[in-house]
Design an enzyme around this catalytic site. Structure first.
Site, PDB file in Angstrom:
ATOM      1  N   ASP A   1       0.680  -1.233   0.054  1.00 29.69           N
ATOM      2  CA  ASP A   1      -0.190   0.013  -0.115  1.00 29.69           C
ATOM      3  C   ASP A   1       0.825   1.248  -0.140  1.00 29.69           C
ATOM      4  OD1 ASP A   1       0.720  -0.700   2.668  1.00 29.69           O
ATOM      5  OD2 ASP A   1      -0.654   0.808   3.497  1.00 29.69           O
TER       6      ASP A   1
ATOM      7  N   GLU B   1       0.059  -1.037   5.681  1.00 30.68           N
ATOM      8  CA  GLU B   1       1.103  -0.213   6.688  1.00 30.68           C
ATOM      9  C   GLU B   1       0.909   1.035   6.720  1.00 30.68           C
ATOM     10  OE1 GLU B   1       5.013   0.988   7.681  1.00 30.68           O
ATOM     11  OE2 GLU B   1       3.709   1.599   5.916  1.00 30.68           O
TER      12      GLU B   1
END
Length: 463
Positions: free
Chosen positions: A88, A151
């Site tokens: 991400d 994250e």
């Protein structure tokens, strides 16, 4: 250093660059769930699928854990060593000179959101594992490259992963700096909320700023209605103390104000220019005809303002390990019922989160304050086996001493009992993560793969 493994990485470098470029092209910003197996939206699901397909094509065993995370694994026996990467990315924001999702390779760099944080380095680790596999060893241990998907905004993905999968003995993450980061500050967000009781003549009709709490906000906007001459005169004279730029225009009966600053990683707010802080500086000085909103704006500016060290909140401090506390005023949003700001705090290893929260709530009374997304500090002893292994590998490949570092950044290293950040940013390199024109030098990306390949070879043959 195993020359066969190193030679494979060097000879096949274009395959590494192409694979990293293709992954950067996927816009994997967290969005609303998109059905089964897509808890973080279509983009992140697509990135996870692409990374797992890469691993499968390169001959590894792969596994998708409900779309929350996945892994690529080599070896079937022995101890488990892991690499914790993430797919991400933070929103791209403004100010780019290239397509943020173009995966462009030019001028010796790979450009794009995620090129350095963390898609490029994660692909380098996968490629390093391929180099070891191609050396035809008989692995005595297992290496698992774990692909996290959340994250940047909560860690729900890796938490779900470790509820279902084995926890490694040791782990590294290529998501910070070389040589080795053995300590990380604690990280916590505070959501600051004021409910509004506005009347029909309220001056502020729009107020927003920032993309994410862990980014220094580059832009902040306000719309005031109606246009009042005294406010316009103050605006013409206003100069932000942090050097932010002020733009405004009149559109009918609305005064539109735009503040632009400079984005930076939330762990180093002192390196950016906070647009929200500048906007609050102006708005606190005018009559906006809403006592709740005025209280909020004046309190936030008085207790945070342009500061990045927590002095006015009375939480400033440092320790001998991780360094000083930092505060980033990351986002600001207003709707008809409430106004909300989110601050991101990185605190020293030996601070108490409980006392920190107590003091912030006291300092910001009567505004509501709630802690969110807390990550406890990380500390791995410099005398540990993991640190000794990494030091040896880094020095062997680079010829440089493996200095131990600390960071205010929050990496997946703290998701396991014994993990540290190991790359990808080399000493002296420009930090571009979370900023426009994020990029990583191709030579550096190649060196990441070379270092990790030697690490994997050692883990597979000697550990």
């Amino acid at each position: 250093m195993n020359k066969t493994v190193d030679e494979f990485v060097l000879v096949n470098s274009n395959k590494l660059f192409d694979a990293a470029s293709n992954l950067v092209k996927i816009k994997s910003v967290k969005s609303q769930p998109a059905g089964d197996g897509k808890p973080f939206g279509e983009g992140i699901a697509k990135a996870l699928e692409a990374a797992l397909n890469m691993g499968k094509q390169w001959g590894f065993n792969v596994k998708n854990i409900d779309g929350y995370a996945g892994h690529i694994e080599y070896g079937t026996k022995g101890k488990l060593f892991a690499v914790l990467g993430h797919l991400d990315v933070v929103p791209e924001g403004d100010g780019w000179t290239v397509d943020p999702y173009g995966g462009i390779i030019k001028d010796g760099y790979l450009w794009g959101r995620g090129s350095s944080d963390d898609k490029g380095p994660t692909v380098a680790a996968i490629f390093a594992l391929k180099a070891v596999k191609e050396s035809r060893i008989n692995p005595k241990n297992r290496i698992r490259i774990i692909l996290g998907c959340d994250e940047e905004s909560g860690w729900e993905g890796v938490k779900h992963y470790f509820e279902k999968e084995e926890i490694p003995i040791y782990a590294v993450t290529p998501d910070a700096n070389f040589p080795i980061i053995y300590a990380e500050k604690g990280i916590i967000n505070y959501t600051i909320t004021q409910h509004l009781h506005k009347n029909k003549d309220t001056q502020v009709v729009l107020l927003k700023g920032g993309e994410a709490s862990n980014m220094v906000p580059q832009e902040a906007l306000a719309v005031l209605k109606p246009v009042r001459e005294e406010i316009l005169e103050k605006l013409k004279e206003f100069t932000p103390q942090n050097g932010a730029k002020v733009f405004w225009n009149i559109d009918g009966d609305e005064l539109k104000i735009k503040i632009t600053g400079k984005s930076a990683h939330g762990s180093k707010p002192q390196t950016g220019v906070n647009a929200i802080s500048a906007l609050l500086d102006f708005l606190r000085t005018i009559d906006i005809n809403c006592e709740d909103l005025s209280t909020f704006l004046r309190t936030i500016f008085a207790k945070i303002g342009y500061e990045t060290d927590g002095t006015s909140l009375r939480i400033a401090g440092t320790d001998c390990i991780a360094g000083p506390l930092t505060v980033n005023l990351g986002t600001l949003r207003m709707d008809p019922e409430k106004i909300t700001a989110v601050i991101n705090i990185r605190y020293p290893v030996f601070y108490s989160e409980t006392m920190l929260t107590k003091q912030i709530k006291e300092a910001l009374k009567p505004i509501q304050v709630e802690p969110q997304n807390h990550l406890a500090p990380l500390f791995v002893s410099p005398d540990s086996e993991l640190i000794k292994i990494l030091s040896e590998i880094y020095t062997d490949v680079t010829g440089q001493k493996a200095e131990l570092l600390t960071t205010g950044g929050g990496t997946y290293a703290r998701a396991v009992p014994c993990g540290v950040a190991f790359g990808p940013l080399l000493p002296g390199r420009l930090e571009t993560e979370h900023q426009p024109d994020e990029r990583i030098a191709l030579d550096d990306l190649l060196l990441v793969a070379r270092i990790y390949a030697q690490l994997f070879y050692k883990i597979m043959t000697e550990w």
